[in-house]
Motif scaffolding. Sequence first.
Motif, mmCIF file in Angstrom:
data_model
loop_
_atom_site.group_PDB
_atom_site.id
_atom_site.type_symbol
_atom_site.label_atom_id
_atom_site.label_comp_id
_atom_site.label_asym_id
_atom_site.label_seq_id
_atom_site.Cartn_x
_atom_site.Cartn_y
_atom_site.Cartn_z
ATOM 1 N N GLY A 52 0.786 -1.228 0.000
ATOM 2 C CA GLY A 52 0.000 0.000 0.000
ATOM 3 C C GLY A 52 0.815 1.274 0.000
ATOM 4 N N ALA A 53 2.122 1.190 0.017
ATOM 5 C CA ALA A 53 2.959 2.388 0.037
ATOM 6 C C ALA A 53 3.245 2.853 -1.386
ATOM 7 N N LYS A 54 3.269 4.169 -1.578
ATOM 8 C CA LYS A 54 3.549 4.755 -2.887
ATOM 9 C C LYS A 54 4.379 6.007 -2.711
ATOM 10 N N VAL A 55 5.212 6.276 -3.697
ATOM 11 C CA VAL A 55 5.948 7.530 -3.760
ATOM 12 C C VAL A 55 5.443 8.257 -5.000
ATOM 13 N N LEU A 56 4.879 9.435 -4.796
ATOM 14 C CA LEU A 56 4.344 10.224 -5.903
ATOM 15 C C LEU A 56 5.346 11.298 -6.279
ATOM 16 N N ALA A 57 5.522 11.489 -7.581
ATOM 17 C CA ALA A 57 6.485 12.470 -8.063
ATOM 18 C C ALA A 57 5.975 13.085 -9.355
ATOM 19 N N GLU A 58 6.596 14.190 -9.741
ATOM 20 C CA GLU A 58 6.293 14.784 -11.036
ATOM 21 C C GLU A 58 7.588 14.949 -11.806
ATOM 22 N N ILE A 59 7.512 14.713 -13.107
ATOM 23 C CA ILE A 59 8.690 14.787 -13.961
ATOM 24 C C ILE A 59 8.993 16.248 -14.256
ATOM 25 N N VAL A 60 10.220 16.649 -13.947
ATOM 26 C CA VAL A 60 10.648 18.023 -14.175
ATOM 27 C C VAL A 60 11.211 18.163 -15.580
ATOM 28 N N GLU A 61 12.131 17.250 -15.971
ATOM 29 C CA GLU A 61 12.713 17.306 -17.311
ATOM 30 C C GLU A 61 13.325 15.971 -17.693
ATOM 31 N N GLN A 62 13.485 15.782 -18.995
ATOM 32 C CA GLN A 62 14.210 14.644 -19.548
ATOM 33 C C GLN A 62 15.554 15.194 -20.012
ATOM 34 N N THR A 63 16.644 14.629 -19.528
ATOM 35 C CA THR A 63 17.963 15.159 -19.844
ATOM 36 C C THR A 63 18.951 14.016 -20.048
ATOM 37 N N ARG A 64 20.201 14.365 -20.223
ATOM 38 C CA ARG A 64 21.258 13.375 -20.381
ATOM 39 C C ARG A 64 22.405 13.708 -19.443
ATOM 40 N N ALA A 65 23.077 12.683 -18.972
ATOM 41 C CA ALA A 65 24.207 12.865 -18.054
ATOM 42 C C ALA A 65 25.428 13.343 -18.833
ATOM 43 N N ASP A 66 26.484 13.663 -18.105
ATOM 44 C CA ASP A 66 27.736 14.053 -18.745
ATOM 45 C C ASP A 66 28.301 12.879 -19.539
ATOM 46 N N LYS A 67 29.056 13.209 -20.566
ATOM 47 C CA LYS A 67 29.630 12.178 -21.428
ATOM 48 C C LYS A 67 30.792 11.487 -20.722
ATOM 49 N N ILE A 68 30.819 10.165 -20.849
ATOM 50 C CA ILE A 68 31.974 9.410 -20.382
ATOM 51 C C ILE A 68 32.660 8.821 -21.604
ATOM 52 N N ILE A 69 33.966 8.716 -21.532
ATOM 53 C CA ILE A 69 34.760 8.181 -22.640
ATOM 54 C C ILE A 69 35.170 6.756 -22.295
ATOM 55 N N VAL A 70 34.892 5.826 -23.210
ATOM 56 C CA VAL A 70 35.308 4.438 -23.054
ATOM 57 C C VAL A 70 36.461 4.233 -24.019
ATOM 58 N N PHE A 71 37.650 3.949 -23.488
ATOM 59 C CA PHE A 71 38.846 3.810 -24.315
ATOM 60 C C PHE A 71 39.464 2.445 -24.079
ATOM 61 N N LYS A 72 39.655 1.697 -25.172
ATOM 62 C CA LYS A 72 40.273 0.374 -25.093
ATOM 63 C C LYS A 72 41.597 0.425 -25.824
ATOM 64 N N LYS A 73 42.585 -0.247 -25.269
ATOM 65 C CA LYS A 73 43.888 -0.289 -25.914
ATOM 66 C C LYS A 73 44.585 -1.594 -25.567
ATOM 67 N N LYS A 74 45.235 -2.174 -26.573
ATOM 68 C CA LYS A 74 46.095 -3.330 -26.327
ATOM 69 C C LYS A 74 47.499 -2.916 -26.760
ATOM 70 N N ARG A 75 48.395 -2.957 -25.849
ATOM 71 C CA ARG A 75 49.734 -2.472 -26.167
ATOM 72 C C ARG A 75 50.444 -3.383 -27.159
ATOM 73 N N ARG A 76 51.247 -2.756 -27.940
ATOM 74 C CA ARG A 76 52.069 -3.410 -28.972
ATOM 75 C C ARG A 76 51.273 -4.042 -30.103
ATOM 76 N N HIS A 77 49.966 -3.745 -30.217
ATOM 77 C CA HIS A 77 49.173 -4.334 -31.292
ATOM 78 C C HIS A 77 48.491 -3.277 -32.155
ATOM 79 N N ASN A 78 48.790 -2.008 -31.913
ATOM 80 C CA ASN A 78 48.178 -0.885 -32.648
ATOM 81 C C ASN A 78 46.650 -0.987 -32.598
ATOM 82 N N TYR A 79 46.127 -1.336 -31.439
ATOM 83 C CA TYR A 79 44.683 -1.486 -31.245
ATOM 84 C C TYR A 79 44.200 -0.403 -30.286
ATOM 85 N N ARG A 80 43.398 0.515 -30.813
ATOM 86 C CA ARG A 80 42.824 1.578 -29.990
ATOM 87 C C ARG A 80 41.394 1.813 -30.430
ATOM 88 N N ARG A 81 40.475 1.839 -29.486
ATOM 89 C CA ARG A 81 39.070 2.115 -29.779
ATOM 90 C C ARG A 81 38.563 3.150 -28.789
#
Length: 99
Positions: A52-81
């Motif tokens: 029977g418990a509820k939390v009522l809320a109202e939507i203020v805005e739809q947004t996006r978080a800060d950008k994160i960078i995903v970087f992959k590298k394998k040394r000595r194989h010229n592999y970078r993404r």
Amino acid sequence: MADYAIFQSGGKQYRAKAGDILKLEKIKGEGKVEFDHVLMVGDKIGNPTVTGAKVLAEIVEQTRADKIIVFKKKRRHNYRRTKGHRQQLTVVKITEIKG
């Protein structure tokens, strides 16, 4: 009326009081939203949820978080993404806790 509640949304748990502004994972829609998967209200602990418990809320805005960078590298194989990611978020204002 309880002073705070812990509820679940998008696989994560949030602690909220009336008047709080939270950033949650994206919720479709606009206007008012209701969270009924409440794990705890004040000193009442659910098993697994408080009935029977509820939390009522109202939507203020739809947004996006800060950008994160995903970087992959394998040394000595010229592999970078490089890839970026911005999580979509919904900002909600908690209006009332019923429980």
